[in-house]
Each structure stands twice: as structure tokens, then as C-alpha cells.
Design a protein around this motif. Structure first.
Motif, PDB file in Angstrom:
ATOM      1  N   GLU A 167       0.748  -1.271   0.125  1.00 15.17           N
ATOM      2  CA  GLU A 167      -0.025  -0.002  -0.009  1.00 15.17           C
ATOM      3  C   GLU A 167       0.719   1.087  -0.149  1.00 15.17           C
ATOM      4  OE1 GLU A 167      -2.261   0.065   3.317  1.00 15.17           O
ATOM      5  OE2 GLU A 167      -3.569  -1.737   2.850  1.00 15.17           O
ATOM      6  N   LEU A 168       1.910   1.050   0.710  1.00 13.67           N
ATOM      7  CA  LEU A 168       2.819   2.269   0.853  1.00 13.67           C
ATOM      8  C   LEU A 168       3.609   2.555  -0.423  1.00 13.67           C
ATOM      9  CD1 LEU A 168       4.336   2.075   4.459  1.00 13.67           C
ATOM     10  CD2 LEU A 168       2.217   3.352   3.469  1.00 13.67           C
ATOM     11  N   GLY A 169       3.572   1.473  -1.294  1.00 14.30           N
ATOM     12  CA  GLY A 169       4.619   1.677  -2.571  1.00 14.30           C
ATOM     13  C   GLY A 169       5.638   0.782  -2.876  1.00 14.30           C
ATOM     14  N   ALA A 170       5.796  -0.048  -2.068  1.00 12.92           N
ATOM     15  CA  ALA A 170       6.922  -1.017  -2.356  1.00 12.92           C
ATOM     16  C   ALA A 170       6.469  -1.794  -3.504  1.00 12.92           C
ATOM     17  CB  ALA A 170       7.082  -2.006  -1.096  1.00 12.92           C
ATOM     18  N   ASP A 171       7.688  -1.919  -4.339  1.00 11.27           N
ATOM     19  CA  ASP A 171       7.384  -2.912  -5.679  1.00 11.27           C
ATOM     20  C   ASP A 171       7.498  -4.531  -5.207  1.00 11.27           C
ATOM     21  OD1 ASP A 171       7.242  -0.950  -7.643  1.00 11.27           O
ATOM     22  OD2 ASP A 171       9.094  -0.195  -6.565  1.00 11.27           O
ATOM     23  N   GLN A 172       8.239  -4.912  -4.248  1.00  6.74           N
ATOM     24  CA  GLN A 172       8.428  -6.087  -4.123  1.00  6.74           C
ATOM     25  C   GLN A 172       8.821  -6.225  -2.404  1.00  6.74           C
ATOM     26  OE1 GLN A 172      11.988  -7.919  -5.775  1.00  6.74           O
ATOM     27  NE2 GLN A 172      11.895  -9.986  -4.711  1.00  6.74           N
ATOM     28  N   VAL A 173       8.185  -7.365  -1.695  1.00  8.16           N
ATOM     29  CA  VAL A 173       8.452  -7.409  -0.417  1.00  8.16           C
ATOM     30  C   VAL A 173       8.942  -8.863  -0.291  1.00  8.16           C
ATOM     31  CG1 VAL A 173       7.337  -7.053   1.860  1.00  8.16           C
ATOM     32  CG2 VAL A 173       6.447  -5.768   0.049  1.00  8.16           C
ATOM     33  N   ILE A 174      10.016  -8.981   0.716  1.00  9.22           N
ATOM     34  CA  ILE A 174      10.454 -10.186   1.026  1.00  9.22           C
ATOM     35  C   ILE A 174      10.434 -10.648   2.613  1.00  9.22           C
ATOM     36  CG2 ILE A 174      12.782 -11.392   1.225  1.00  9.22           C
ATOM     37  CD1 ILE A 174      13.751  -9.458  -1.068  1.00  9.22           C
ATOM     38  N   ASP A 175       9.942 -11.808   2.776  1.00 12.50           N
ATOM     39  CA  ASP A 175       9.710 -11.920   4.078  1.00 12.50           C
ATOM     40  C   ASP A 175      11.018 -12.464   4.795  1.00 12.50           C
ATOM     41  OD1 ASP A 175       9.157 -13.136   6.780  1.00 12.50           O
ATOM     42  OD2 ASP A 175       7.383 -14.307   6.118  1.00 12.50           O
ATOM     43  N   TYR A 176      11.743 -11.620   5.890  1.00 12.62           N
ATOM     44  CA  TYR A 176      12.915 -12.052   6.163  1.00 12.62           C
ATOM     45  C   TYR A 176      12.968 -13.092   7.376  1.00 12.62           C
ATOM     46  CZ  TYR A 176      11.448  -8.738   9.858  1.00 12.62           C
ATOM     47  OH  TYR A 176      10.760  -7.911  10.726  1.00 12.62           O
ATOM     48  N   ASN A 177      11.706 -13.547   7.688  1.00  9.37           N
ATOM     49  CA  ASN A 177      11.826 -14.709   8.627  1.00  9.37           C
ATOM     50  C   ASN A 177      11.979 -16.126   7.596  1.00  9.37           C
ATOM     51  OD1 ASN A 177      11.192 -13.442  10.955  1.00  9.37           O
ATOM     52  ND2 ASN A 177       9.281 -12.757  10.475  1.00  9.37           N
ATOM     53  N   ASP A 178      11.551 -16.135   6.594  1.00  9.58           N
ATOM     54  CA  ASP A 178      11.325 -17.277   5.744  1.00  9.58           C
ATOM     55  C   ASP A 178      12.458 -17.384   4.697  1.00  9.58           C
ATOM     56  OD1 ASP A 178       9.381 -18.199   7.272  1.00  9.58           O
ATOM     57  OD2 ASP A 178       7.566 -17.562   5.654  1.00  9.58           O
ATOM     58  N   HIS A 179      13.088 -16.187   4.551  1.00 10.92           N
ATOM     59  CA  HIS A 179      13.969 -16.313   3.367  1.00 10.92           C
ATOM     60  C   HIS A 179      15.116 -15.467   3.678  1.00 10.92           C
ATOM     61  CE1 HIS A 179      11.003 -17.900   0.308  1.00 10.92           C
ATOM     62  NE2 HIS A 179      10.244 -16.681   0.971  1.00 10.92           N
ATOM     63  N   ARG A 180      16.370 -15.929   3.097  1.00 14.08           N
ATOM     64  CA  ARG A 180      17.741 -14.841   3.388  1.00 14.08           C
ATOM     65  C   ARG A 180      17.713 -14.023   2.174  1.00 14.08           C
ATOM     66  NH1 ARG A 180      24.008 -17.401   3.540  1.00 14.08           N
ATOM     67  NH2 ARG A 180      24.798 -15.471   4.425  1.00 14.08           N
ATOM     68  N   VAL A 181      17.757 -12.848   2.636  1.00 10.09           N
ATOM     69  CA  VAL A 181      17.604 -11.631   1.697  1.00 10.09           C
ATOM     70  C   VAL A 181      18.622 -11.874   0.471  1.00 10.09           C
ATOM     71  CG1 VAL A 181      17.555  -9.222   1.494  1.00 10.09           C
ATOM     72  CG2 VAL A 181      16.584 -10.242   3.372  1.00 10.09           C
TER      73      VAL A 181
END
Length: 316
Positions: free
Chosen positions: A185-199
């Protein structure tokens, strides 16, 4: 006036409400009747003895305020009694924002946009100035760049996402799963879950990284920056960063936040335009300041926590 003080360093319970004299003004200061005060991570670090400000007890914490000018000190121009203002005061020296009145340097407050309420304004200064300094003073972002904001749903992070997007960047955020829709909603084009994935396994070759924690996170995220890019941390420079930065060909940027009228003016402008949103997760009366610290210190706050200095009763 009522104020929240600490008489010693310790857990949230050391915060308590007392009556103190209203501050006396020096030349160049204004007396602000505080409507709301922002609660920042540095507040609970300072309460525990790990922040700036020294230990000349009793200590009144708080740097972010929004309120109404009640009096002008000698030599103040451009402001008037009754003006609604907000700002981050005196940091890293003590400012005394957790109180019904605060003496503020006149050049560290700015007129609050009329369409922005005091809670939002109190939540904006430190997070907003920090994000602005990270993106523009340290990283020098330009349109079209790829920007990764680590911990993007936090106080600084959610502002950085929006400011980077307004500057024409492609924005990637990291956050827990519950905050993905919020960041979109704030405009991020991609969001990564840092709990499930190594960035570093999910993204690479970004131009700019903004990260709030330093240490292992900083060292790990160097690897996602393209050679010639920049990684900016909010936690200061460390000697162990130099060799990895050099090996990658990446520049390090370090934010040491302080009052910044240019940055605060930009935050005020974007707030007034409706282009910037300050998310307030919780508003509590001054009497519940210890609860505010407990919630903040536990982590995973979306946006900001704010104290309402106009609420007398300790209701949630």
C-alpha cells in the motif's frame, strides 16, 4: 506541569509521572505546550543507560514533539504564540519531550501542516529526518535506482519506502508476512519475508540498501549491493565493515541523526500534500509511558508509538 521522568536507569517501570516546573526560556527558544510526543527506540535505550543524554537525574526523555507555542523567548522571529509546530529537539542532548511543556530551540521546530493531526506530527520527526538523511544525504538516490529497505515496516523503514518511491526509485522492502500488504500500500514494488528467506538469496544488484541494525545484518546485506552502490546503516560505522565493503566495491554510509531543518521541511511538505503517511500503531496517554516502552522494546511495531499529553486518564 506533568512529566514522565526516570530517577535511575532500568526497565520500563522506572518511568513515572511527577510535577515539575514549566521550563524557563532562553534567548532563541519557544515554549511549546506539548500535545503529543513520539516514542523512539533511542528513548528506551536511553532509559536503560545505553543512549545519549547523560545521567543528571531526574531525566525527562523524549525528543519528538508536536504542540502549540505558548511563549516566545528573546529574539525569536517568524513564529507566534498559538502557532502549531512540531520537530525533533536538541538530539543527541536531552530535550524533555515527555512533558506538558518543553523549551524548544526556535530553529528546530516548524509549522505543522493544518491537515495533519498532532499524533501524526509527533511520530514524524526523528523517523522522517533519519530516513531522509539516509536516502538523500548518505545514499544520494536518483530516479530509476533499485533501493532495498531492510525492516521496512518500522518507524524509519516505512518512511524510507515512501520517500524512495516519491524520488522515483524501485523499492524492495523486507518485513514479516503480516506487513506485506501494508508495504505494498505504501508503494513497495517487492516485499521479502525476512523470517522465511535469506534476503541475499532473493535479491541482488541493488543500488542502495537502507538498514537499521548494523552488525551481522550490515555485513550480510553488502552482498546484495552492486559494485559501485551504497549501503547505509543507522547504527554507525565499525572497523569490521571496511574490508568487506572494499572487497565488494561498495560504499558505506552512516547516519548520525540530528536536527535538520531542510529534512524536516521536506517531511512537513510531503505530510501536508498527503504524499507521506506516518503509521501510528498505538497512542497512549502519558500515564502509560511505561507501557509504551514495553511495547516498543518488544519489537515488531508497525510504524510509530505516540504519547498523548492531553489525555489525563490512563486508558488504552
Amino acid at each position: 506541569m506533568r512529566a514522565a521522568v526516570i530517577d535511575r536507569f532500568g526497565p520500563p517501570e522506572v518511568l513515572h509521572i511527577v510535577e515539575l516546573p514549566v521550563p524557563q526560556l532562553s534567548a532563541g527558544e519557544v515554549l511549546v505546550r506539548v500535545h503529543a510526543a513520539g516514542v523512539n527506540a533511542i528513548d528506551w535505550l536511553s532509559r536503560g543507560g545505553d543512549g545519549p543524554g547523560g545521567a543528571d537525574f531526574p531525566v525527562v526523555l523524549g525528543w519528538d514533539v508536536s504542540g502549540t507555542i505558548a511563549a516566545l523567548g528573546e529574539g525569536v522571529t517568524g513564529l507566534a504564540e498559538g502557532d502549531e509546530v512540531f520537530g525533533m529537539l536538541r538530539f543527541p542532548s536531552l530535550a524533555g519531550g515527555y512533558a506538558e511543556y518543553v523549551a524548544a530551540p526556535a530553529d528546530q521546530v516548524i509549522i505543522k501542516p493544518g491537515n495533519v493531526d498532532h499524533h501524526v506530527a509527533a511520530g514524524a520527526p526523528m523517523a522522517g529526518i533519519t530516513a531522509w538523511q539516509a536516502l538523500f544525504r548518505q545514499a544520494g538516490i536518483t530516479p530509476g535506482q533499485r533501493v532495498l529497505v531492510h525492516g521496512a515496516a518500522g518507524g524509519v523503514g516505512h518512511v524510507a519506502v515512501q520517500l524512495a518511491k516519491l524520488a522515483g526509485a524501485e523499492v524492495i522492502g523486507t518485513a514479516s508476512a503480516r506487513n506485506h500488504d501494508f508495504l505494498t500500500e505504501l508503494g513497495a514494488d517487492q516485499v521479502i519475508d525476512y523470517n522465511d528467506h535469506r534476503v541475499r538469496d532473493e535479491v541482488s544488484d541493488v543500488d542502495v540498501v537502507i538498514e537499521p541494525r548494523g552488525g551481522a545484518d550490515f555485513l550480510d546485506l553488502i552482498e546484495v549491493v552492486r559494485p559501485g552502490g551504497v549501503i547505509v546503516t543507522l547504527k554507525g560505522e565499525r572497523p569490521e565493515y571496511r574490508d568487506p565493503l572494499t572487497a565488494r566495491g561498495v560504499r558505506g554510509g552512516y547516519v548520525y541523526v540530528g536536527p535538520d531543518r531542510q529534512a524536516l521541511s521536506e517531511i512537513a511538505r510531503t505530510l501536508g500534500d498527503g504524499a507521506l503517511r506516518i503509521e501510528i500503531e498505538r497512542t497512549l496517554p502519558l500515564a502509560q509511558v511505561a507501557t509504551a516502552h514495553t511495547i516498543g522494546e518488544a519489537g515488531h511495531v508497525r510504524g510509530r508509538i505516540v504519547l498523548d499529553l492531553t489525555r489525563k486518564e490512563p486508558t488504552a
